[in-house]
Scaffold this motif. Sequence first.
Motif: not given
Lengths: 302, 210
Positions: A93-105
């Motif tokens: 999977v590709v885990l997209l995180l915001t720079p703050e570490g919250a899940l994006e997608k």
Amino acid sequence: MREFLKIALNLFLISLASAAILGLVFMQTEKARKRNERTRMEQAMLTYVTPTPGAPAPAGVAFRSIHRYLVEGADGPVRSAIGYVLPAQTGPVVLLLTPEGALEKVAPITGDHDLEDEAERDRAVAQALGGKVRLTYTDSYAVAVKDGQRLASFIRGRTQGFKTWVHMLVALSPDNTVRGLDILEQEEDPGLGGDIGYEYFRNQFMGRTLEALEKLKVVKLPLPRDYRMCLERSRWPKLDVGADEIERMCQTHRDDDIYAITGATISSTRVTAGVKKLVHAFVTRMRAIDAVAAREGIALTF
Amino acid sequence: MEGNYTVLNRLTNGIFKENPIFKLALSMCPAVAVTNNIRNGVLLGLAVLFVQVASNCTVSLLRRVIHERIRIPAYIIIIATWVSVIDMVLAAYVPAVYKEVALYVKLIVVFAIIISRLEVFACRNKLWPSFWDGVGMGVGFLFALVMVGFVRELLGSGTVWGYEIVPFRPFFFWSLPPAGFFAIGLLMALFIWVEKKFEAWQQKRKEVRP
């Protein structure tokens, strides 16, 4: 003029033939070369799978790779995120995180791709994220697992040396203590900075815990003789010193700072700074990944 | 221009009469740089042998195709092609050896001995003599590197091919790069002295039994 054209054509044809030969040979050998490199890497990593470096690795160890990307323009015009390519139980999977570490997608990678091949992986990631993104590859990590247990993790990174990039492999135990440092590629001066690849320098990082590493400094002092004996592990069998004696020598100097290589203080400090930075980044990132995976119920295979 | 060359004549020419290091004094930089032990000398020597033979054959086959005025660039392309080919092949199929010789293999492109043999011999001779000329020169180079490597390794580290002969380092100086010049100079003198003696002995024999 005719002579001129003849010469030009002659040289052109020779170059063309040569290019064709090289191209053919490259196509034939490139796959094998990449495979060799991967095996070499895995062998280097296997030496650090057990708590005592160099001890025979247990059977059935698998390496799981993590690749990190900077993703620009994912899911919107100007939205940047950090993408991790991770092996999950349902497939990569590709885990997209915001720079703050919250899940994006979370985007599953479908289809059969060789994710160790850089070009192919780039394509697979872009496809999984829906195409219209700009990807910048940054780092790769590997985790050695056996029966769902993490045995060791590995950072493959680089740092600026005295002359050019120093590529290195840092091996960490599950509690993020440095298990070993391998210098993969470097072009420092032979006899001076080139010594960063020698055991007496790189083994000084062995056994540094995360807290110790944060405070680690480089000192310009001569390397004590007994410490050197402790560091040069490949010479141990040749020494007529008992194992407990070596153990004692290592214990005495366990908390010493890094002794700079004589005449190569810059190479020494840069490599030390590089190890600190790489380990720090790895630990922070892994914590973020683990936290998100636990929160969102993503079953990772490491 | 095409002379009468026998296989033996080509081999002895490369190894003794025109030995690349001891007689022609070509490609001295690598000879000085890598010969602090025998192993390096042998590995580089083998790589040179291959490139010399392959380039000699190629140039000999193409000698009527290559235009007279661009022969030097053409030779360089041919040498570079062969060097890249062996570089890639070694990397793919014998990674263990490649790890040791990678550095030297890439250097071969600029070896004076190779291009000089192409210019002096291969471009004027048929395939077969050119092949043996390449073998002779390659073996001659290998022989010289082994000699120099042997002397320097024995005197510098007290070992031969990594095996301990004397348990200490007799003269560490011989392992350092400048000692390469001394080693080559002294061996060159010895080589020529022995050859002169041999020639004189041969001459004498001829006089006795005409």
